[in-house]
Enzyme design. Sequence first.
Site, PDB file in Angstrom:
ATOM      1  N   GLU A 269      40.981  44.522  42.783  1.00 32.68           N
ATOM      2  CA  GLU A 269      41.390  45.706  43.546  1.00 32.68           C
ATOM      3  C   GLU A 269      40.256  46.680  43.827  1.00 32.68           C
ATOM      4  OE1 GLU A 269      42.123  44.836  40.431  1.00 32.68           O
ATOM      5  OE2 GLU A 269      42.378  46.547  39.079  1.00 32.68           O
ATOM      6  N   HIS A 293      50.087  43.115  45.135  1.00 30.90           N
ATOM      7  CA  HIS A 293      49.604  43.482  43.803  1.00 30.90           C
ATOM      8  C   HIS A 293      48.309  44.302  43.904  1.00 30.90           C
ATOM      9  CE1 HIS A 293      48.949  42.804  39.428  1.00 30.90           C
ATOM     10  NE2 HIS A 293      47.675  42.889  39.788  1.00 30.90           N
ATOM     11  N   GLU A 294      47.343  43.768  44.614  1.00 29.60           N
ATOM     12  CA  GLU A 294      46.051  44.468  44.687  1.00 29.60           C
ATOM     13  C   GLU A 294      46.201  45.800  45.423  1.00 29.60           C
ATOM     14  OE1 GLU A 294      44.155  43.254  42.639  1.00 29.60           O
ATOM     15  OE2 GLU A 294      44.964  41.237  42.532  1.00 29.60           O
ATOM     16  N   HIS A 297      47.493  48.466  43.165  1.00 28.96           N
ATOM     17  CA  HIS A 297      46.461  49.036  42.294  1.00 28.96           C
ATOM     18  C   HIS A 297      45.825  50.303  42.903  1.00 28.96           C
ATOM     19  CE1 HIS A 297      46.010  46.576  38.753  1.00 28.96           C
ATOM     20  NE2 HIS A 297      45.814  45.452  39.416  1.00 28.96           N
ATOM     21  N   GLU A 316      47.990  47.085  34.721  1.00 33.89           N
ATOM     22  CA  GLU A 316      48.578  45.851  35.242  1.00 33.89           C
ATOM     23  C   GLU A 316      50.119  45.817  35.189  1.00 33.89           C
ATOM     24  OE1 GLU A 316      46.931  43.938  37.031  1.00 33.89           O
ATOM     25  OE2 GLU A 316      44.866  44.443  36.482  1.00 33.89           O
ATOM     26  N   ASP A 373      37.810  40.858  27.941  1.00 35.88           N
ATOM     27  CA  ASP A 373      38.227  39.744  28.772  1.00 35.88           C
ATOM     28  C   ASP A 373      39.108  38.737  28.023  1.00 35.88           C
ATOM     29  OD1 ASP A 373      37.869  38.786  31.460  1.00 35.88           O
ATOM     30  OD2 ASP A 373      36.926  37.026  30.531  1.00 35.88           O
ATOM     31  N   TYR A 381      50.638  42.403  31.935  1.00 38.36           N
ATOM     32  CA  TYR A 381      51.251  42.273  33.261  1.00 38.36           C
ATOM     33  C   TYR A 381      52.771  42.228  33.160  1.00 38.36           C
ATOM     34  CZ  TYR A 381      46.669  40.939  35.172  1.00 38.36           C
ATOM     35  OH  TYR A 381      45.350  40.932  35.556  1.00 38.36           O
TER      36      TYR A 381
HETATM   37  N1  BES Z   1      42.411  43.570  38.127  1.00 37.65           N
HETATM   38  C1  BES Z   1      42.928  42.252  38.072  1.00 37.65           C
HETATM   39  C2  BES Z   1      41.877  41.210  37.812  1.00 37.65           C
HETATM   40  C3  BES Z   1      41.129  41.363  36.500  1.00 37.65           C
HETATM   41  C4  BES Z   1      41.784  41.717  35.341  1.00 37.65           C
HETATM   42  C5  BES Z   1      39.786  41.123  36.443  1.00 37.65           C
HETATM   43  C6  BES Z   1      41.079  41.843  34.150  1.00 37.65           C
HETATM   44  C7  BES Z   1      39.078  41.257  35.266  1.00 37.65           C
HETATM   45  C8  BES Z   1      39.735  41.623  34.107  1.00 37.65           C
HETATM   46  C9  BES Z   1      43.677  41.903  39.363  1.00 37.65           C
HETATM   47  O1  BES Z   1      44.399  42.957  39.893  1.00 37.65           O
HETATM   48  C10 BES Z   1      44.691  40.847  39.015  1.00 37.65           C
HETATM   49  O2  BES Z   1      45.540  41.112  38.224  1.00 37.65           O
HETATM   50  N2  BES Z   1      44.584  39.673  39.627  1.00 37.65           N
HETATM   51  C11 BES Z   1      45.484  38.571  39.403  1.00 37.65           C
HETATM   52  C12 BES Z   1      46.488  38.446  40.499  1.00 37.65           C
HETATM   53  C13 BES Z   1      47.766  39.152  40.292  1.00 37.65           C
HETATM   54  C14 BES Z   1      48.723  38.835  41.439  1.00 37.65           C
HETATM   55  C15 BES Z   1      48.432  38.911  38.983  1.00 37.65           C
HETATM   56  C16 BES Z   1      44.678  37.298  39.418  1.00 37.65           C
HETATM   57  O3  BES Z   1      43.502  37.359  39.751  1.00 37.65           O
HETATM   58  O4  BES Z   1      45.219  36.252  39.140  1.00 37.65           O
HETATM   59 ZN    ZN Z   2      46.074  43.473  38.719  1.00 37.91          ZN
END
Ligand code: BES
Ligand code: ZN
Length: 600
Positions: A269, A293-294, A297, A316, A373, A381
Amino acid sequence: MTEKKEVANAPEDVHSFAKPTEAVARHLDLDINVNFDEKVISGRATYQIENLAKTDHIIFDTRDLVIEKAYISDSLTETTFEIGKEQKHLGQPLIVAIKPETKSVTIQYKTKPDAAALQWLNPQQTAGKQHPFLFTQSQAILARTWIPIQDSPGIRITYSANVKVPPALLALMSAENPQQKNSTGEYRFFMNQPIPSYLMALAVGDLVFSPIGTSTGIYAEPATIAAAAHEFAELDKMLVAAESLYGRYRWTRYDLLVLPPSFPFGGMENPRLTFVTPTILAKDRSLTSLIAHELAHSWSGNLVTNGTWNDFWLNEGFTVYFERRIMEQLYGKEYADMLEVLGYQDLQHTLEELGPKSEDTRLQLDLEGRDPDEGLTDIAYEKGNFFLRHIEQAVGRERFDLFLNKYFNTFAFKSTNTDRFLEFLRTELIKGDEKLARKINIEGWVFSPGLPKDHLVPASKRFEQVEQAYNSWKNGTPAAQLNTKDWSSHEWLHFIRMLPEPMTTQQMAELDKAFHFTNSGNSEVLAAWFLHAIRNNYTTADQALETFLTNVGRRKFLVPIYKALTATPEGKKKALAIYAKARPNYHAVSTSTLDELLKK
Ligand code: BES
Ligand code: ZN
């Protein structure tokens, strides 16, 4: 514990060396050159700082950076600096000597070729095959591998940047962006709304722009732009829906950047410019909830930000809830219900994997000593989402929406944390109603592992039809005769997830012949199907599996597939052989997880 929190009011971030209560950065002016031959970003980061404690030093986070020089004040007086001891996951503190009255600090630095945030792609790894490509991924704590920065989500800065790139390429950032290349390769960026460091982003490549509405559009490689423009044609409608729910979009433009397939996430995002994987280009717009989703954010996360990674669910969980509200508004409740059921399945799966008593299944996490991470799972989520659903159900949607609107407005452009959110919940919604407090059950949801017993179990009408079809197949109806008309990828995903273990080669072949799973153009369907192919040793899918694994770098797909492969000795051999070939295509975010998984 309580002591710490009260002293700072900004909660302490165990993943940053910075001491923002003493000396804090407020604005960054970045002046960098992007060198594709050497795979190095080099230049200067100039910070406007506030020396709150009138101290003689300011601390930045760095990891794998080469720090060359440091200066203070606008006249660039050279100053001394010290690079502290390396700490696992965190990198090294950069301690720059300042004076009590110092207002600006300049750091001259360069990155290392294997900087974890950066992925340098050669032309072969792009859609066009002509030009190299670079993109960054700063979340959670990787910004410090490409910029010396106070790398904590509790600290916000505005920024401007001068970025020099090869003239054939366009540079984009999480900022006000150009819409076409210029002849010099020099681009200037402004982000004058304060953002946390994990939202610093840069992409450089052979990119073109295609508008959607007046304040929305898409950047992609020329080879991808038409498909992307078709897939995301409803972006404007999403923005309207989001605004109607939780208030004005505050970031001027909302554009998408479609990355090459090695992008390790589905989406990221980055403010004003969401980065997305090309694996959601399914042709039928069936995977666009990821865009919702994005986009969501832009409120939950970018506007109101988790102050530390222990509060990740504030980003999330709220965003998943918001995402599904957007999808419901646009495509109806039956559609959103499917997403909710799939999310619930993911949650159950994660709970099983972590174990229902695992501390990592609490909403407020304790990630001290770990790479964030590793601890950022589906719990934030989906358990986060179901907690909000639970509150919604307790107070009614109307009241809950008013509350959320107020929450976003109250904390706009601020970082917050779990305790502060809960305080807001108590004063603005619970308001001393003890029965309601018991019903909401903060303790059970936020601080306890697992799922409270009275959680909402979602159901989907459209999935009932899938279950009927599945049952009749199980009872002998040939796959080709099942009524699968008008199924979206969500129904297919539900169907594939339901398939029994084990299946015979005959069964697999029958399903494949009827529904062409192995050759599906839908990445979600493919990834789910491959798990069955692996477990049932359905070798017909081998070639497609290998192609998928060598092209796609999205960690969410890679991890379960490699995991499934490693369950048997032959599978593990296959996994290692494919990984050896595919690894150069993956971003460090993915390889760090997979290296660990495959060495076991
Ligand atoms: N911000 C996250 C991606 C992220 C989280 C990167 C933690 C690094 C550390 C992004 O918004 C996200 O949640 N992406 C998901 C998709 C979403 C529809 C659940 C993904 O990349 O799968
Ligand atoms: Zn996210």
